[in-house]
Design an enzyme around this catalytic site. Structure first.
Site, PDB file in Angstrom:
ATOM      1  N   HIS A   1     -18.430  33.004  14.580  1.00  0.00           N
ATOM      2  CA  HIS A   1     -18.419  31.557  14.824  1.00  0.00           C
ATOM      3  C   HIS A   1     -19.666  31.099  15.581  1.00  0.00           C
ATOM      4  O   HIS A   1     -19.622  30.903  16.787  1.00  0.00           O
ATOM      5  CB  HIS A   1     -17.146  31.204  15.603  1.00  0.00           C
ATOM      6  CG  HIS A   1     -17.033  29.782  16.018  1.00  0.00           C
ATOM      7  ND1 HIS A   1     -17.443  28.715  15.229  1.00  0.00           N
ATOM      8  CD2 HIS A   1     -16.555  29.228  17.175  1.00  0.00           C
ATOM      9  CE1 HIS A   1     -17.208  27.588  15.872  1.00  0.00           C
ATOM     10  NE2 HIS A   1     -16.682  27.874  17.053  1.00  0.00           N
TER      11      HIS A   1
ATOM     12  N   CYS B   1     -10.579  22.878  15.268  1.00  0.00           N
ATOM     13  CA  CYS B   1     -10.420  22.409  16.640  1.00  0.00           C
ATOM     14  C   CYS B   1     -11.784  22.471  17.304  1.00  0.00           C
ATOM     15  O   CYS B   1     -12.716  23.082  16.785  1.00  0.00           O
ATOM     16  CB  CYS B   1      -9.434  23.287  17.397  1.00  0.00           C
ATOM     17  SG  CYS B   1      -9.942  25.026  17.457  1.00  0.00           S
TER      18      CYS B   1
ATOM     19  N   CYS C   1     -17.341  22.830  18.462  1.00  0.00           N
ATOM     20  CA  CYS C   1     -17.137  23.662  17.272  1.00  0.00           C
ATOM     21  C   CYS C   1     -17.054  22.856  15.976  1.00  0.00           C
ATOM     22  O   CYS C   1     -17.052  23.440  14.891  1.00  0.00           O
ATOM     23  CB  CYS C   1     -15.874  24.498  17.436  1.00  0.00           C
ATOM     24  SG  CYS C   1     -15.907  25.532  18.924  1.00  0.00           S
TER      25      CYS C   1
END
EC number: 2.3.1.16
Length: 436
Positions: free
Chosen positions: A392, A422, A99
């Site tokens: 996302h 994160c 991510c």
């Protein structure tokens, strides 16, 4: 505090971010259904170059990321160069940091600028959760390899006869950590229980995210940084993120059942970020190169930090680890920030990290410091909403956050902003940005 580490070239130039752009973000299997990540990447880079009016041959490097890899286009960066009319000699390579992938892409281009090997480059990422590399079972894969080496039909039939019906079923990409077997939502549940985060707190944060994102769109704050896209059959434009629930109420969130720990859990689909398709990119160059081209930078990269922790327990604490390092390298404290933007993978993860940033015990036990990194002022935190609302696309989120934060800093007259995320594998990333 240790001495700051200035991010400058050998000539003393700062690292300028001159522009950024993204596609609208689309929930899985909606507006971008059937559009692979490489095409989303081409869309955003092509439009970014067209809007910037920078000569294509001025871009010397493109670093791009994709988390859900497609076997037919393993180097997405090079395919984007070849598919957008950029100079064929432009250096291009791909990166992946889950991510935090486009954070890594930005850092890589910045390092090339500081080394003096380039003067301008593009960094970004794209992902599609709608076009997935659906594989085959290990048993079938092994048989297919052996069949290619078999010499007779009888040998081939013998090999196929060893397969069971379940071996023929398609295998989607893994959603769990390779090393632990834990899903991201399982880790979010761990964090909710470890840090005493209630369902009500999670739903409230998710509601806040959607309300602020809806307001940002309504006020026109995102129009300049989100392109309008056209996809087959090219009848209707897609111009705004389609996950934002501006009309929702807190009561709506309370209706959903836990998605991971169904008996005792508090993490739901509504207080988590959804699977999303999209792409985002930024143009970086040395400060002097920007002046040569007559460009006013959006802002500058002041510092960055990447961290890693154990994956078995509460592994999504990357922001709590990387934020103090990025601040230290920038020579700043939490109080110096105008904006603080954190990736919202889950409301539980976000709230846990905020809790630890304000914890003296965490600062003492982890970093050996007497004082906490600092409480995050709600007036500075995710002021335009976050990933729970926008969605996302794994590799694109970092570039979205950087562009969004710099535009908001400019609207506020400048200052410092910190963006942090994160990532799977216990990874964390943070960057300090500056706008004038």
């Amino acid at each position: 505090m240790r001495q700051a580490l200035p991010l400058v070239t050998r000539q003393g130039d700062r690292i300028a971010i001159v522009s950024g752009l993204r596609t609208p973000f689309a929930r899985q299997a909606t507006a971008f259904h059937g559009i692979p990540a490489v095409d989303l990447g081409k869309m955003v880079v092509g439009e970014l170059l067209a809007r910037s009016e920078i000569p294509a041959d001025a871009i010397e490097q493109l670093v791009f990321g994709q988390v859900v890899q497609m076997p037919e286009a393993p180097n997405i960066a090079r395919e984007i160069v070849l598919g957008t009319g950029m100079n064929v000699h432009t250096d291009a390579y791909s990166v992946s940091r889950a991510c935090a992938t486009s954070f890594q892409a930005v850092a890589n281009v910045a390092e090339s600028l500081m080394a003096g090997t380039i003067r301008a480059g593009i960094a970004g990422g794209a992902d599609s959760s709608s076009v997935l590399p659906i594989g085959v079972s290990k048993a079938l894969a092994r048989v297919l390899v052996d069949v290619n080496k078999a010499r007779t039909t009888r040998q081939r039939l013998t090999l196929f006869s060893r397969l069971r019906l379940r071996d023929l079923l398609p295998v989607p990409p893994a959603v769990a950590e390779y090393s632990t077997g834990l899903r991201m939502g399982d880790t979010a549940e761990q964090m909710a229980k470890t840090y005493g985060i209630t369902r009500e707190q999670q739903d409230a944060l998710a509601h806040r995210s959607h309300q602020r994102a809806a307001q940002a769109w309504a006020e026109g704050k995102l129009a300049e940084e989100v392109m309008t896209t056209y996809v087959p059959p090219y009848k209707n434009p897609f111009a705004e993120d389609n996950n934002i629930r501006g009309a929702s109420t807190l009561a709506d969130y309370a209706k959903l059942r836990p998605a991971f720990d169904r008996k005792h859990g508090s993490v739901t689909a509504a207080n988590s970020t959804p699977l999303t398709d999209g792409a985002a990119a930024v143009i970086l160059m040395t400060e002097s190169r920007a002046k040569e081209l007559g460009l006013r930078p959006l802002g500058y990269l002041r510092s960055y930090a990447f961290t890693a922790i154990d994956v078995w327990q509460d592994m999504l604490l990357g922001p709590a680890w990387s934020t103090p390092l990025a601040l230290e390298r920038a020579g700043l404290t939490m109080a110096d920030l105008t904006l603080f933007d954190m990736h919202e993978a889950f409301a539980a993860q976000t709230l846990a990290n905020l809790q630890l940033l304000g914890s003296e015990r965490f600062a003492r036990e982890v970093f050996g410091r007497a004082q906490a990194t600092g409480e995050v002022d709600d007036a500075k935190f995710n002021v335009l909403g976050g990933s729970i609302a926008y969605g996302h696309p794994f590799a694109a989120t970092g570039a979205r956050m950087i562009t969004q934060t710099l535009h908001e800093l400019r609207r506020r007259g400048g200052g410092f902003g910190l963006v942090t995320a994160c990532a799977a594998g216990g990874l964390g990333a943070a960057m300090v940005l500056e706008a004038e």
